[in-house]
Design an enzyme around this catalytic site. Structure first.
Site, PDB file in Angstrom:
ATOM      1  N   ASP A 265       0.871  -1.159   0.000  1.00  0.00           N
ATOM      2  CA  ASP A 265       0.000   0.000   0.000  1.00  0.00           C
ATOM      3  C   ASP A 265       0.920   1.225   0.000  1.00  0.00           C
ATOM      4  O   ASP A 265       2.106   1.125   0.332  1.00  0.00           O
ATOM      5  CB  ASP A 265      -0.959   0.018   1.202  1.00  0.00           C
ATOM      6  CG  ASP A 265      -2.173   0.921   0.920  1.00  0.00           C
ATOM      7  OD1 ASP A 265      -2.085   1.787   0.027  1.00  0.00           O
ATOM      8  OD2 ASP A 265      -3.209   0.774   1.605  1.00  0.00           O
TER       9      ASP A 265
HETATM   10  C1  BGC Z   1      -4.970   3.329  -0.137  1.00  0.00           C
HETATM   11  C2  BGC Z   1      -5.030   2.320  -1.266  1.00  0.00           C
HETATM   12  C3  BGC Z   1      -4.857   3.011  -2.582  1.00  0.00           C
HETATM   13  C4  BGC Z   1      -3.531   3.763  -2.571  1.00  0.00           C
HETATM   14  C5  BGC Z   1      -3.237   4.501  -3.847  1.00  0.00           C
HETATM   15  C6  BGC Z   1      -3.738   4.202  -0.219  1.00  0.00           C
HETATM   16  O1  BGC Z   1      -3.822   5.261   0.675  1.00  0.00           O
HETATM   17  O2  BGC Z   1      -5.016   2.662   1.102  1.00  0.00           O
HETATM   18  O3  BGC Z   1      -6.246   1.620  -1.231  1.00  0.00           O
HETATM   19  O4  BGC Z   1      -4.936   2.090  -3.639  1.00  0.00           O
HETATM   20  O5  BGC Z   1      -3.564   4.720  -1.516  1.00  0.00           O
HETATM   21  O6  BGC Z   1      -4.084   5.565  -4.015  1.00  0.00           O
END
Ligand code: BGC
Length: 745
Positions: A265
């Site tokens: 993530d």
């Molecule tokens: C989120 C993810 C997301 C990523 C990219 C993170 O803060 O938890 O679900 O895909 O950002 O935007």
């Protein structure tokens, strides 16, 4: 003499004089087997080139091999539509004018359809949009379980039941990947809250993991063939999940045989050594370490754990070449499966077909919770319909965190009702309350003006006065995507409707005898006024076609057939999370991270309420229709089976009403006597059937041995204990009229 002749021949062959002219290297030839291409490319790469594959080079791309013509990977949110193009190093949108997408319904809306075909349609359609926008990895779907209704990202997930989520995630993944786009299933794992998501260890025992929190991921990998998995921000048993050895190496890549990429993530990778050794393949991010919160328009990507620090480790032998090759192989595999795949894919974008798919999915997931006759809407010719509530007007594809979208158009309920009743009735709107007046997110703007000069008293008085003049009154409220509601980065504070909506509903109900209430949300809200209103509808963030879908259902153009993917409790305090150590976690002496204990074990959602006998407002699996259905003649193919054998349950469903509609037949299992404490019922089969009036169908559902088993943590295996079981069949977790006894020998 002889030797030199052979050498000459060899040299000629090597120079390509006698072989096929201009033959392509194997990795460039899509007709070659995947693994051959991977090995060929790997053999040509330097260590530095391999490392470049394993980390971000911009907010949403990770490295390729420019020297060899191997393209970088482009990632995109996900999971409800293709995110607008952002700047190379910033979250703000780049200001492109050709990136307005189709916004699809939120995943909770999809789960509420209980329809595998619609999940396939969703995946196929969103995958086409990703492909058209030249994205290779779609960051979705999300399948974390609804452990608490307070989780701010509930709307991005598929309910509270592992079986439902497992069955719904598989077609989504297949649909996306049929376009040569990798589905990146998230957030792996036990990331069930937003509060302190980067600082909390979810302490969960193995039985609970295997029975509740892992099955949907496992199904996505093994049945859906997912090519990517996103590690979550939190820790499981005190090791960060983006490099959690047990989770990634033992379970995902070991037990499940996953051969794709683990993507962190954004900012979820936290440790140099663990990142190198524990199964993370691509580090993506926002900053180097969330603790330092270094952010902004500077190229920090070389500082990432899997960039220069990784190279140093490889050079001095602290990290192994085998691990690096494993990561590089997985990334190459993903590139060859997507942008360099054999089949040409071009995708399509914001097409009428995609909007139609979104509308169909949204409408089929709307749940009719109560109807004492006010629905479908009957309006006298030339009459007046009054909509009350901010959600009748507010656009909600913008906002909520990383799933925020920039859509080509968004249908709001007010416009959709005006369209539906054009020339037949007048449709008016009263706001009733002020909720969230923001109309932008990361510089994407809806263009609405939500400013308000009236006081709360005045807004209520205006709504009541207008209600007295109307033939039909529909309250359309609920949650939105602002802080402490359905939003990433924070949780809800309780399950009460915000902005005084309960009082407004009560006040309207006092003057309108047949009030209809529509709750638009992505998570459950308490409905203390349920007995005072005529009809209740659970609607969702339905995406671009949200308004149309709601109007379709309320007018009867679409007969509601959605079923709740979660329990709607009477009160938050009725739920299984009773202590701070369960939620949101506690600080413990000597421990760096917050500690949270899943003391409730497997008892979440209806597993908790039904086992404890706690009454709920509306149970999991529940939903009404404008027609009626009758279930009859439920049977099992055998009343006793040898352990290890399957049994088939069948039942006849008949549409006994006067309009076409759909019912979801649900099968739950109950273990009469067990050596471990088990929920009184667990969903293990369902089928949605569409029937014309008077039509009937025979539905068959197979119960496999694993459906009757529990996970024995000590033995690390599923155990089916011989004895008596009940196979329960009906139309919700609380309406199970058929109890078919089954003995396992
Ligand atoms: C989120 C993810 C997301 C990523 C990219 C993170 O803060 O938890 O679900 O895909 O950002 O935007």
């Amino acid at each position: 003499m002889r030797t030199s002749a052979i050498s000459c021949l060899f040299l000629l062959l090597a120079a390509g004089c006698c072989g096929p002219k201009n033959s392509e290297p194997a990795y460039l030839d899509p007709s070659r087997p995947l693994e051959e291409r991977v090995e060929d490319a790997l053999a040509r790469m330097t260590m530095e080139e391999k490392v470049a594959l394993t980390h971000a080079q911009s907010k949403f791309s990770s490295g390729g091999v420019p020297r060899l013509g191997i393209p970088e990977l482009w990632h995109t949110d996900g999971p409800h539509g293709i995110r607008p193009e952002v700047l190379w190093d910033e979250w703000e949108q780049a200001g492109w004018t050709n990136d307005s997408c189709t916004a699809y319904p939120c995943l909770e809306n999809l789960a509420a359809t209980w329809d595998r075909d619609l999940s396939l349609l969703y995946g196929k359609s969103i995958g086409e949009e990703a492909r058209y926008r030249k994205k290779n990895v779609l960051l979705g779907p999300g399948v974390n379980m609804g452990r608490t209704p307070l989780n701010g990202r509930t709307f991005e997930y598929m309910g509270e039941d592992p079986y439902l989520a497992s069955k719904m995630v598989v077609p989504y993944v297949k649909g996306v990947q049929s376009n040569g786009v990798a589905a990146c299933v998230k957030h792996f794992a036990v990331n069930n809250q937003e509060v302190r998501r980067t600082k909390t260890s979810s302490n969960v025992d193995d039985r609970t993991m295997y029975e509740i929190y892992l099955p949907a991921f496992k199904a996505a990998v093994q049945e859906g063939g997912a090519w990517a998995i996103m590690g979550s921000y939190n820790l499981w048993n005190n090791q960060f999940n983006c490099h959690n050895e047990r989770l990634l190496k033992d379970i995902l890549k070991g037990e499940w045989g996953f051969d794709g990429i683990v993507v962190s993530d954004w900012g979820g990778c936290r440790d140099d050594d663990e990142a190198a050794a524990n199964g993370l393949d691509i580090e993506m991010g926002t900053w180097v370490d969330p603790e330092t919160e270094v952010d902004g328009a500077s190229n920090l990507y070389n500082l990432y754990h899997l960039a220069n620090p990784y190279l140093e480790r490889l050079r001095d032998g602290r990290a192994s070449q085998e691990e690096l090759d494993d990561k590089a192989r997985r990334v190459l595999r993903t590139i060859f499966r997507t942008s360099m795949s054999a089949e040409p894919h071009y995708g399509s974008f914001a097409s009428p077909e995609h909007f139609a798919a979104g509308r169909k999915i949204a409408a089929n997931g709307i749940v009719l919770l109560k109807n004492d006759g006010a629905l479908p809407l009957q309006v006298p010719e030339g009459g007046r319909i009054l909509l009350v509530g901010e959600n009748a007007y507010k656009m909600m594809t913008v906002g909520g965190g990383s799933s925020s979208l920039k859509t080509k158009h968004e249908s709001i309920p007010l416009d959709a009702f005006r369209e539906a009743f054009e020339g037949k009735a007048e449709v008016c709107w009263e706001r009733g309350y002020v909720g969230d007046t923001t109309t932008d997110y990361n510089r994407v703007v809806t263009g609405q003006d939500l400013s308000e000069s009236r006081s709360q008293e005045q807004l209520l008085a205006d709504a009541i006065a207008a209600a007295r003049q109307a033939d039909r009154v529909i309250f359309i409220g609920g949650l939105n995507k602002s802080k402490n509601q359905d939003k990433e980065g924070c949780d809800r504070l309780d399950i009460t409707l915000p902005y005084g909506q309960n009082e407004i509903i009560e006040a309207l109900a006092a003057v309108v005898p047949d009030l209809i209430v529509v709750n638009i949300s992505g998570s459950p809200v308490a409905m203390p006024w349920a007995s005072k209103v005529n009809a209740i509808v659970q609607s969702w963030y339905g995406g671009s076609e949200s308004g149309h879908a709601l109007a379709d259902v309320l007018t009867g153009a679409v007969n509601p057939s959605g079923k709740l993917p979660f329990t709607v409790p009477m009160a938050l305090s009725d739920g299984p999370l009773k202590t701070e150590r369960q939620y949101p976690g506690i600080k413990e002496e000597g421990k760096t991270w917050w500690q949270e204990y899943y003391d409730e074990g497997v008892f979440i959602g209806y597993r908790w309420y039904s086992t404890q006998g706690i009454p709920v407002q509306y149970p999991f699996g529940f939903g009404l229709s404008y027609t009626t259905f009758e279930l009859s003649d439920a049977k099992l193919s055998a009343t006793a089976v040898k352990s290890g054998k399957e049994v088939t349950a069948s039942v006849t469903v008949k549409n006994t009403g006067s309009v076409a509609g759909a019912e979801v037949v649900q099968l739950y299992v109950h273990d009469a006597e067990s050596s471990v404490e088990r929920p009184v019922r667990e969903l293990k089969g369902f089928q949605k059937v569409y029937l014309e009036p008077g039509e009937s169908a025979r539905v068959s559902l197979t119960v496999k041995p694993e459906d009757l088993s529990f996970f024995d943590a000590d033995a690390h295996s599923w155990v089916l204990e011989p004895g008596d079981f009940d196979i329960l069949i009906g139309t919700s977790s609380e309406a199970l009229p058929f109890d078919l006894p089954l003995t396992v020998r």
